[in-house]
Each structure stands twice: as C-alpha cells, then as structure tokens.
Scaffold this active site. Structure first.
Site, short mmCIF file in Angstrom:
data_model
loop_
_atom_site.label_atom_id
_atom_site.label_comp_id
_atom_site.label_asym_id
_atom_site.label_seq_id
_atom_site.Cartn_x
_atom_site.Cartn_y
_atom_site.Cartn_z
N ASP A 160 62.68 -32.66 11.92
CA ASP A 160 62.38 -32.21 13.28
C ASP A 160 63.35 -31.13 13.75
OD1 ASP A 160 62.57 -33.64 16.59
OD2 ASP A 160 61.12 -32.21 15.78
N GLU A 396 67.47 -40.70 8.19
CA GLU A 396 66.09 -41.18 8.24
C GLU A 396 65.30 -40.93 6.95
OE1 GLU A 396 64.00 -39.97 11.73
OE2 GLU A 396 65.28 -41.19 12.98
N TYR A 468 64.09 -45.08 19.39
CA TYR A 468 63.74 -44.53 20.71
C TYR A 468 62.84 -45.49 21.47
CZ TYR A 468 65.73 -40.20 18.94
OH TYR A 468 66.57 -39.26 18.43
N GLU A 504 71.16 -42.47 17.21
CA GLU A 504 70.24 -41.63 17.99
C GLU A 504 69.51 -42.48 19.01
OE1 GLU A 504 67.54 -38.97 16.08
OE2 GLU A 504 68.96 -38.53 14.46
C1 GCU Z 1 64.61 -38.68 14.68
C2 GCU Z 1 65.35 -37.60 13.90
C3 GCU Z 1 65.72 -36.40 14.73
C4 GCU Z 1 64.60 -36.07 15.69
C5 GCU Z 1 64.47 -37.23 16.64
C6 GCU Z 1 63.38 -37.00 17.70
O1 GCU Z 1 65.39 -39.79 14.89
O2 GCU Z 1 66.51 -38.09 13.26
O3 GCU Z 1 65.97 -35.32 13.83
O4 GCU Z 1 64.87 -34.86 16.39
O5 GCU Z 1 64.07 -38.39 15.93
O6 GCU Z 1 62.24 -37.40 17.43
O7 GCU Z 1 63.71 -36.42 18.74
#
Ligand code: GCU
Length: 598
Positions: A160, A396, A468, A504
């Site tokens: 991403d 990941e 998330y 994250e």
């Molecule tokens: C993942 C990933 C990131 C990405 C993030 C997102 O965890 O490690 O590189 O930008 O999710 O979806 O914002």
C-alpha cells in the site's frame, strides 16, 4: 558497508545534481555508451512525480552523467557507491559494464580504480522499475484478491504505497588507500557505570599492519592497540545512549603500517544495550515503551527521493508530539535518517523491503532469496547504529491459508492448527536464523496482520501486530473495535508471550472534514479512534510499544479504497500540517495541552 567519508586518508565526492534520463519504453536500447536527447532529471529523486507525464511509468529508464576524477585521487582505490536505486540497477562507466544490483533502499558499490579516467568520465545507469512476482516487494500477481484486500489497484502492487522508482539517494565517488580499513563492527555493553566497547575490524591484507582504536567524548579519551583487528575499550562513568540523552562518542579506527597511520575511519557510537526480559523491552536495563509511528519516505515531486530538510521537519514533528521511536516501514530509510536518529535520540525498528510477501508460486524461491539478501545488506549497513533496537523481518507477509484466516475471526480468535502455509513457516525460520547469525546482539520481530494464527511469530523475540478494528473491521464502531482488539491482543499474548508492539493502528482522515458525532474519515473520528485505542493499549503491561499508522499521509496506487491515490491515515498531511488528532496524541504522549506548556 562503511559509509564514505572525508579525512586525510579518504575522500568522497557527491555526484548529486542534474543528470540526463532517457525512457526506453520498448526496452530497445543498448545505451551503455550514452544517449543523445535525454530529458534533464534531478538526482537523487524518483522520476515518477518529477518528470511530467511519467507518474505511472515503471519501465526502463537510462540515466547518465559526466564527471572528472578529483585531483589527487590517482594512486588510491576508487569506488562508486549508489545509496539506493529502485528497483534494479545496471551500471556502466565509459562503456564498461560495472555490474548490477537488485532491490531498492540499500546501498551497493563498484571499484573503478582501473577504469576511471582523469577527465570526461561517462556514468550510465539503466534503472528497471517494473513490478513482478519474482521481485520483493512483489507485484503483477494473478489472483491477488485472495491474497490481500483492496482487490484491483493500479499500479498492480501487493503493498500500500506508490512504487516510486529511480536513483532515489545520493551517488558517491570515493577513494580509500591501497591498504584500508574495510569493515568495522561495534558492540557495546554496560557494567555498572562503565561502558564496554567491543570493536572488530577488517582491513586489506598486508605486511606489518596493525590497528589502533581511540574513543573520545564526554570527558573520556581512551586508546587501545588492536589485536587481530579487534579491541575492547572500557569507559568508566560512561555517558550512555538513550532517547532522553542521545550521548555519542567518536570512535576512530586507524590502520598502521610499522606504526605509521595509513588509513583512518571515524564513526559515532552510542553505548547502550537492548534486551528482552519477559514481557519487557529493556534499554540499558530499564523497561521502555515505544511511542511513535509507522512512516514512509514520501513527498510531492521527489517521490521517495532523499530530502534533507524533510528529515529535519519530520524529526521536529515527532519530537513535538512526544514520539521516541519509529519503524522504517516498509523498507530501510536513508543513511542520513539513521545518522540523525542516533544524534537526536530516536529508537528505530529497522525493516527490510520485504512487504506484500505471499507463499504460493510462481516466484517463491526467488522472493525468499531476495529476502535473505536484504537482511544481509540491511544488517551490514546499519549494525553500528545505537538507534537500531530491532530488526523487522517483513511487514504483513500473507502467511495463513485463506480458509484459516476466514475461520480465525469468526471463532473468537481461536487458534487453528496449521493455519500458516508451511512455505511461510520455513521461510521465516530461515530468515530469523540468518538475522540472529548476522547480529546476535539485537532482538528481532516480524510485523504480521494474521493475529494469533501467525505461526512464524514463534521464531522472533518481539511480537509486532497491525490491526484496524474500528476501521476495516467493526467499521464506524470505535468502542466495539477497541473491545475486540483488546481481546485479540490478549489471545496473541497468550499464545506468544513476550513484548508486544501495536505496530499499526489508524484511520483515514480527510483534513478539514468534520462530523458530530464523529464518523469515519472525519478528524473527530481519527481523534477518538486513536485516543481510545491508546487508552486500551496503555492498560496492558505487556504492550511495549504503540506505533500509529501513519505519521503523514502518503502516495499509494490507485484503487477504490484510496481516494486520489493517497493513504490518509496520517496525523499530519502529506505536506506536514497537523490534523486534530495530532494535538490529542501530543497531549496523551507528553501531557502537554497547549503550546505555552513548552
Ligand atoms: C497495512 C499495511 C500498511 C497499509 C495499512 C493501511 O497494515 O502494513 O502498509 O498502509 O495497512 O491499510 O492503511
């Protein structure tokens, strides 16, 4: 790999400036002896956002520049070093092929002693930016939708961020003596108030050569003669290195011939230790909590190109907000970034470019080989930085079988036996063993999103988890998300005890977009999301770190979940303006409410 430096035995010359570029769309050319009619390009910087109309071009681009050999270098050994070319570089000097290097973000060098002229040297670099299944990070993958979310995107990455390419960090000419120091490895220990500095060096072979080590700083001055290129210096009442007091000493290594110095290399060193003790990360024997961010090297126009003023800005923002650490997501950052982390006192989780890995064919063996190459190159480059406290083997990797991943969430994080693909477990067993062999002094981590079914966490010392909840899952329901996240990280910790880093968590936020009550994409939502997640993380003693995703908004590929091809999870905008959440996080991490509290 020693960074070039200027002193009375060594010289370096930076070739940064305006070069020429030729985009070889159909890969027709053999331009190793140069080309006419190229466009002008500033090096170092990606070409994608710099050259009008070339944003999405990831093919072949030939770069060239001319240079004269600096006066007085003849008779020395002369090299050319590239700090980063993404993705694949092939290099010629005056029409002679010097070699190639695969993989961005890590340095490589070629000796040119016998090929470089006094005048009119032509340096040509063929850069190949293409995505492919047998590259790392990979791209152009058939059936990607069952590997990663987001489905179709363009360019077709499995990661991403935008796949910027080009000569993205400085190109340096440098010379060293015929007999020279070729490597230095420093390991520091602490015994009571004393600092122990173990130095190992390598040098070119030769008669009657010996080494001498000198440490200066904070009132100390110690010299020791080397034995077989090694030495131990003991600093009584040493000034230790830590984020609160990043005190550095200058180590000077001299190579002597019959007692006369013939080469000299100096580097900043920090006396510190990093160890895992149960659920705690100990820096200099004291437990630490990492507060900080996952980041990117990313800015308008330069793309992923080195921008010294931006480095200073970002350290200023991280200091202002109360961060003490960051992870080099998802690739090694510039040497300049690492040197400043040592000087300013930031703890760094140093990550290889292994992102978006998957463990089906085609290309599996080649991807594994590249991951091993990257670990070797990363540790060789960064092993002497006191700021580096953890090596991250990957971000990941898609290790679980799709059916296991589907079952995991629905069965309340129940561990499903053999949820990881055997090829993934084998790959990380080998990568972890390699990292430990190369650097037994630092703990290692693997940043996973798979949760308690990530079998490869058995090989690492610290668990780093991306999730998330309240965004991709429990969307729009922050309380439900935080509650589920609390349960999930308990399940992970039960299966994989040890220090846990929430590497994250975050929410996309459109600057200036507000909603009451908070709703997704508003500044209020990001503020509430981060506040409540941080409060929950603070309630768990085994959580040794919280890294918000991301410090700043950044460029991604195009896709339905990336408006304008940006990831908006930054708490600062891409041009470094604070969103509402920045003030709340500053208050949470520093206790300071407003500017007048300093
Ligand atoms: C993942 C990933 C990131 C990405 C993030 C997102 O965890 O490690 O590189 O930008 O999710 O979806 O914002």
């Amino acid at each position: 790999m020693l960074y070039p430096q200027n002193n009375h035995t060594r010289q370096m010359h930076d070739l940064s400036g305006f070069w020429q570029i030729h985009f070889d769309e159909d890969n027709s050319g053999a331009f190793e002896s140069g080309f006419e009619g190229g466009e002008i390009i500033a090096v170092p910087a990606s070409w994608n956002d710099q050259i009008v109309g070339r944003r999405d071009y990831l093919g072949i681009a030939w770069h060239q520049t001319q240079f004269a050999l600096p006066w007085g270098w003849r008779g020395q050994r002369i090299f050319i070093r590239f700090n980063s070319v993404n993705y694949l570089a092939e290099v010629w000097l005056n029409g002679l092929r010097l070699g190639e290097h695969e993989g961005g973000h890590l340095p490589f060098a070629f000796e040119i002693t016998n090929h470089v002229r006094d005048q009119d040297n032509l340096l040509v670099v063929r850069v190949d930016g293409a995505l492919s299944v047998d590259r790392v990070p990979p791209g152009q993958i058939a059936g990607k939708e069952n590997i990663t979310f987001g489905g179709a995107n363009f360019p077709d990455t499995t990661f991403d961020f935008f796949p910027f390419c080009g000569i993205q960090r400085p190109v340096l000419l440098y010379c060293i003596p015929q007999q020279a120091i070729t490597d230095v490895t420093v390991v520091t220990e602490i015994e009571g108030a004393a600092g122990i500095v173990n130095v190992k060096t390598a040098h070119t072979p030769g008669e009657s050569l010996s080494t001498r080590f000198t440490i200066e700083g904070h009132g100390a001055f110690q010299t020791a003669e080397g034995v077989d290129g090694g030495g131990i210096l003991i600093i009584p009442n040493a000034a230790f290195w830590s984020p609160g007091s990043p005190r550095l000493y200058q180590l000077t290594v001299e190579l002597l011939r019959e007692g006369v110095p013939v080469d000299r290399y100096t580097l900043d060193i920090g006396i510190r230790t990093i160890k895992v003790d149960g659920d705690r990360l100990l820096l200099n024997g004291e437990p630490i909590k990492l507060l900080g961010f996952g980041r990117h090297e990313d800015f308008p126009v330069v793309g992923r190109g080195l921008l010294p003023a931006l480095i200073i800005k970002d350290y200023g923002l991280m200091y202002w907000i109360g961060a003490n650490s960051f992870r080099t997501a998802h690739y090694p950052y510039s040497e300049q970034m690492m040197q400043l982390a040592d000087q300013l006192g930031f703890l760094v989780i140093d990550e290889t470019p292994a992102v978006g890995l998957f463990f089906q064919e085609p290309g599996l063996a080649r991807r594994n080989e590249l991951c091993q190459q990257y670990i070797r190159e990363l540790i060789d480059r960064d092993k002497n930085h006191p700021c580096v406290i953890l090596w991250s083997l990957a971000n990941e990797p898609h290790t679980s079988t799709p059916e296991a991943r589907r079952a995991y969430d629905s069965r309340d994080f129940e561990v499903i036996a053999h949820s990881s693909q055997p090829a993934a477990v084998e790959a990380f067993r080998e990568l972890a063993a390699l990292a430990r062999a190369l650097d037994p002094t630092r703990p290692i981590t693997l940043v996973s999103w798979e949760g308690a079914v990530e079998e490869s966490w058995q090989f690492v010392d610290v668990i780093s988890f991306n999730r998330y909840r309240g965004w991709y899952q429990q969307s729009g329901r922050i309380d439900a998300g935080v509650q589920r996240l609390a349960q999930e990280i308990d399940a992970i910790h039960t299966r994989f005890p040890g220090p846990f880093i929430m590497s994250e968590f975050g929410a996309d936020t459109i600057p200036g977009h507000h909603a009451d009550p908070p709703e997704m994409f508003s500044e209020e939502y990001q503020t509430e999301f981060l506040s409540k997640t941080i409060a929950m993380l603070n309630s768990k003693p085994f959580v040794a770190g919280q890294h918000i995703w991301n410090l700043c908004d950044f460029k991604t590929s195009q896709g339905v979940i990336r408006m304008g091809a940006y990831n908006y999870k930054g708490i600062f905008t891409r041009d470094r303006r604070p969103k509402m959440a920045a003030y709340r996080v500053r208050q949470l991490w520093t206790g300071r409410e407003t500017e007048d509290e300093g």
